[in-house]
Design an enzyme around this catalytic site. Structure first.
Site, PDB file in Angstrom:
ATOM      1  N   PHE A 174     -10.762 -18.362   2.503  1.00 19.32           N
ATOM      2  CA  PHE A 174      -9.571 -17.647   2.036  1.00 19.32           C
ATOM      3  C   PHE A 174      -8.324 -17.790   2.930  1.00 19.32           C
ATOM      4  O   PHE A 174      -8.404 -17.546   3.999  1.00 19.32           O
ATOM      5  CB  PHE A 174      -9.833 -15.937   1.820  1.00 19.32           C
ATOM      6  CG  PHE A 174      -8.647 -15.365   1.109  1.00 19.32           C
ATOM      7  CD1 PHE A 174      -8.412 -15.229   0.043  1.00 19.32           C
ATOM      8  CD2 PHE A 174      -7.848 -14.451   2.164  1.00 19.32           C
ATOM      9  CE1 PHE A 174      -7.296 -14.674  -0.519  1.00 19.32           C
ATOM     10  CE2 PHE A 174      -6.756 -13.823   1.732  1.00 19.32           C
ATOM     11  CZ  PHE A 174      -6.287 -13.803   0.329  1.00 19.32           C
ATOM     12  N   ASP A 231      -7.274 -21.020  10.632  1.00 16.57           N
ATOM     13  CA  ASP A 231      -7.027 -19.984  10.178  1.00 16.57           C
ATOM     14  C   ASP A 231      -7.636 -18.657  10.816  1.00 16.57           C
ATOM     15  O   ASP A 231      -8.728 -18.549  10.461  1.00 16.57           O
ATOM     16  CB  ASP A 231      -7.319 -19.881   8.714  1.00 16.57           C
ATOM     17  CG  ASP A 231      -6.577 -18.721   8.078  1.00 16.57           C
ATOM     18  OD1 ASP A 231      -6.406 -17.645   8.785  1.00 16.57           O
ATOM     19  OD2 ASP A 231      -6.715 -18.606   6.677  1.00 16.57           O
ATOM     20  N   LYS A 274      -2.717 -10.944  10.410  1.00 14.45           N
ATOM     21  CA  LYS A 274      -3.122  -9.379  10.419  1.00 14.45           C
ATOM     22  C   LYS A 274      -3.060  -8.618  11.549  1.00 14.45           C
ATOM     23  O   LYS A 274      -2.247  -7.580  11.467  1.00 14.45           O
ATOM     24  CB  LYS A 274      -4.647  -9.544   9.892  1.00 14.45           C
ATOM     25  CG  LYS A 274      -4.853  -9.926   8.502  1.00 14.45           C
ATOM     26  CD  LYS A 274      -6.047  -9.563   7.743  1.00 14.45           C
ATOM     27  CE  LYS A 274      -6.286  -9.769   6.414  1.00 14.45           C
ATOM     28  NZ  LYS A 274      -6.094 -10.977   5.924  1.00 14.45           N
TER      29      LYS A 274
HETATM   30  C1  LIG Z   1      -5.219 -12.060   4.829  1.00 14.59           C
HETATM   31  C2  LIG Z   1      -5.758 -13.598   5.233  1.00 14.59           C
HETATM   32  C3  LIG Z   1      -4.738 -14.441   4.925  1.00 14.59           C
HETATM   33  C4  LIG Z   1      -3.554 -14.233   4.265  1.00 14.59           C
HETATM   34  O1  LIG Z   1      -2.718 -13.115   4.819  1.00 14.59           O
HETATM   35  P1  LIG Z   1      -1.500 -12.347   4.099  1.00 14.59           P
HETATM   36  O2  LIG Z   1      -0.760 -11.731   5.032  1.00 14.59           O
HETATM   37  O3  LIG Z   1      -2.198 -11.388   3.020  1.00 14.59           O
HETATM   38  O4  LIG Z   1      -0.649 -13.443   3.419  1.00 14.59           O
HETATM   39  C5  LIG Z   1      -4.915 -15.840   5.375  1.00 14.59           C
HETATM   40  N1  LIG Z   1      -6.103 -16.348   5.792  1.00 14.59           N
HETATM   41  C6  LIG Z   1      -7.043 -15.192   5.942  1.00 14.59           C
HETATM   42  C7  LIG Z   1      -8.207 -15.810   6.749  1.00 14.59           C
HETATM   43  C8  LIG Z   1      -6.818 -13.909   5.763  1.00 14.59           C
HETATM   44  O5  LIG Z   1      -7.802 -13.094   5.859  1.00 14.59           O
END
Ligand SMILES: *Cc1c(COP(=O)(O)O)cnc(C)c1O
Length: 405
Positions: free
Chosen positions: A139, A224, A253
């Site tokens: 994700f 990520d 986050k």
């Molecule tokens: C939450 C998340 C995103 C996206 O972040 P947003 O602030 O919702 O755009 C991208 N990568 C990972 C691993 C995430 O948990």
């Protein structure tokens, strides 16, 4: 159009219906505790959604918001922003990176990384290198490029043609990976611990293997760490467990501990295509976000925060594995790293979440029929014990319901 606002029976009638919301709202929070508008206290093992790393209303963050909000909220990036320079200095001092681009969200940090990777190769005379390799269960956010990178069909269907340049591979298939790399590959994008996919940690030797592969092939390695970074796994960055540093890393986050701020970190070489005019953001890096971000990072970096994550996560892991042994009809697997914990269930995870809520425990959902525990990094051992007894009572409830059915 005129006249009074439409009245409706549903309080969410005027919100786009993209969320399946629980019938529950909160008025305030303190640490790992949330108080509902009905005045009931919940133990918060969602922490925003892995955002509020220091819990709710942390005094240092409240102070940072107050102090900066009385001085300056926003100025454009056409000026120097000292608060931005200060946070970038700190993040680069604590990591592999040389430079930072600040965003407002994780998806924007991912967008930055994807653009950077293509620009890197274009600037080095290989504009044909556009392909980004990602993995099943990933994700990376909800913007166009981010959903195309993630490859989850549920997030792509109905939104027109898929963007070119994204290759999705099975999780952990080394042969498929080697076969997929070629003269048009730009980068590999991976979460060191998959979050939404169900708290799956990539083994350390695999990250080291990816590092070697990227070095051999002259492609960029992008982590990520939007969810698993900034202390969640018990080290400041999840990649530190493997020792395999990336060329580029996305954070968000926990970076503002609940305040919206994201970042794309890179080495000087990886960012060599990101010259004046190549990228930008109106709000990214504004002084208010930067002041909160600096305070959050400074608190997260404290040895006592990291020690707490390790101590509390060891306790939770041991207790949850005990519950798995005692409730094999409810829990099939306990996984993840640090305080990014996945519990794979036999009963439906959404139904389990509702039942946990009845016990005044908030948990997150996840892929692969998991629930995720993403508590604040400051969760105390006593609160962890409380979470375990609430999960145990929920498991009992599942059993009772199954017996009745
Ligand atoms: C939450 C998340 C995103 C996206 O972040 P947003 O602030 O919702 O755009 C991208 N990568 C990972 C691993 C995430 O948990």
């Amino acid at each position: 159009m005129s006249g009074p606002a439409a009245s409706s029976s549903s309080p969410t009638a005027h919100l786009m219906g993209v969320y399946g919301r629980a019938p529950l709202a909160f008025e305030r929070g303190e640490g790992a505790r949330l108080i509902s508008t009905e005045g009931e206290a919940y133990l918060d093992c969602v922490a925003g959604i892995a955002t509020n790393a220091l819990g709710h209303a942390h005094p240092r963050l409240v102070e940072a918001v107050k102090a900066q909000s009385e001085k300056l909220w926003h100025v454009s990036n056409i000026f120097r922003i000292p608060e931005q320079e200060k946070l970038a200095d700190r993040l680069t001092a604590e990591s592999f990176a040389d430079v930072v681009f600040f965003t407002n969200s994780g998806s924007e940090a991912i967008e930055t990384a994807l653009k950077l990777a293509r620009k890197y190769h274009a600037a080095k005379g290989q504009p044909e290198r556009i392909d980004i390799i990602t993995f099943e269960g990933a994700f990376h956010g909800r913007t166009y490029a981010a959903v195309n990178a993630g490859g989850n069909a549920a997030y792509l269907d109905g939104f027109g043609p898929r963007l070119p340049g994204f290759i999705h591979l099975p999780f952990g298939d080394h042969e498929a990976l080697k076969a997929a790399i070629g003269p048009t590959t730009a980068a590999i994008l991976i979460e060191p611990v998959q979050g939404e996919g169900g708290a799956r940690a990539v083994p350390d030797h695999c990250l080291r293997g990816l590092r070697d592969l990227c070095d051999q092939e002259g492609i960029l390695l992008i982590y990520d760490e939007v969810q698993c970074g900034l202390g969640r796994t018990g080290k400041l960055f999840a990649y530190e467990w493997s020792g395999a540093a990336p060329d580029v890393m996305c954070l968000a986050k926990a970076l503002g501990s609940g305040f919206p701020v994201g970042a794309c970190l890179a080495t000087n070489d990886a960012a060599s295509g990101m010259i004046v005019g190549a990228h930008g953001s109106t709000f990214g890096g504004n002084p208010l976000a930067m002041a909160v971000g600096f305070a959050a990072v400074d608190e997260i970096c404290k040895p006592e925060t990291m020690d707490n994550v390790r101590e509390v996560s060891a306790y939770l892991s041991q207790q949850l594995n005990g519950l798995r042994d005692r409730y094999p009809d409810v829990i099939v697997d306990v996984r993840g790293r640090g305080l990014l914990i996945g519990i794979k269930l036999i009963p439906n995870n959404r139904e389990f979440m509702v039942m946990a809520r009845d016990q005044k425990l908030l948990v997150a959902g996840g892929g692969d029929n998991c629930i995720r525990l993403l508590p604040p990094l400051t969760l105390t051992l006593a609160e962890a014990q409380e979470a375990i007894s609430k999960i145990e009572r929920t498991c009992d409830q599942v059993r009772q319901n199954a017996a009745k059915a």
